[in-house]
Design an enzyme around this catalytic site. Sequence first.
Site, mmCIF file in Angstrom:
data_model
loop_
_atom_site.group_PDB
_atom_site.id
_atom_site.type_symbol
_atom_site.label_atom_id
_atom_site.label_comp_id
_atom_site.label_asym_id
_atom_site.label_seq_id
_atom_site.Cartn_x
_atom_site.Cartn_y
_atom_site.Cartn_z
ATOM 1 N N PHE A 72 5.531 28.089 88.439
ATOM 2 C CA PHE A 72 5.791 27.567 87.097
ATOM 3 C C PHE A 72 4.754 26.520 86.706
ATOM 4 C CE2 PHE A 72 9.903 29.237 85.575
ATOM 5 C CZ PHE A 72 10.220 30.031 86.670
ATOM 6 N N TYR A 140 -3.917 30.475 76.089
ATOM 7 C CA TYR A 140 -2.761 30.323 76.980
ATOM 8 C C TYR A 140 -2.120 31.692 77.269
ATOM 9 C CZ TYR A 140 2.206 29.472 77.980
ATOM 10 O OH TYR A 140 3.466 29.510 78.502
ATOM 11 N N SER A 169 11.888 31.796 75.148
ATOM 12 C CA SER A 169 11.968 30.363 74.840
ATOM 13 C C SER A 169 13.097 29.788 75.680
ATOM 14 C CB SER A 169 12.276 30.143 73.362
ATOM 15 O OG SER A 169 11.385 30.881 72.539
#
Length: 268
Positions: A72, A140, A169
Amino acid sequence: PQQKPILLTGASGNLGRVLARELAAQGYTLRLTDLTPFPDDLPPGATFTKADLNDGVTILQLAEGCHSILHFGGASVDLPFEVVLGPNLRGMYHVYEAARREGARVLFASSNHSIGFHERPTGNEAKLDADCAFRPDSFYGLSKAYGELMGRLYWDKHGVENLNVRIGSSFPEPIDARMLSTWLSFQDLARLCAAFIEAPKVGHAVVWGASKNATTFWGADHRDRIGWEPQDSSDAFQDKVGNIFSGNPVVERYQGGGYTGNSYSRSQ
Ligand code: 15L
């Protein structure tokens, strides 16, 4: 649960902190790492090591003896190329090299921004399957496509198992109309990570990281490989955020939302 340690990169980030708490509570032994200090009390059984994903030697050391790497870490929003390059591209390589040497599996926190320039479905159109073309909406998003492809390479060439979660999200609650389609609850995310760790076999898999939302952009994926089904849903937030739109037609047309509109200079 799995007794070998689990390495969690990006542990000090919003999702890293949730996972540190939830997975420690489930009995996993966690090795946490991030560039910034871990802001909370260390959960039981966890250690924290401050490290830069650019530092391959430290990532190798951290991965020693690990069962899985939950990756992550890295730039997590729309940033300039030079900022994304080190952590998200070189760092990705360090994570996969460590996994290859340790025989560990990788869960990569990919993003909807790797495919953000697919249009949102209107009406009854078919939903987007996970084997769709990459259509990154930012440097990104491009780095996330690269990360997924690195998983493809390490599976095909070295048999390193990996799950690429195209997270929509993941926030406490949806905050606009788009997020009614893209929202992933923290609990669904934590259950997904545990299912990944415990799955007998993963191979190279791609999963849409979204809860069981009635409005969705996304269709078939490889969730059966890990036996994960989301349990939460954005539906209860429809009345609260269902009429919050950006006002920008580009942003509203594409799945990646705001990132598609940043520095957009197409005239036709
Ligand atoms: C992401 O990839 C970001 O990390 C997050 O901050 C949100 O922007 C999310 O995508 C989203 O698309 O809502």
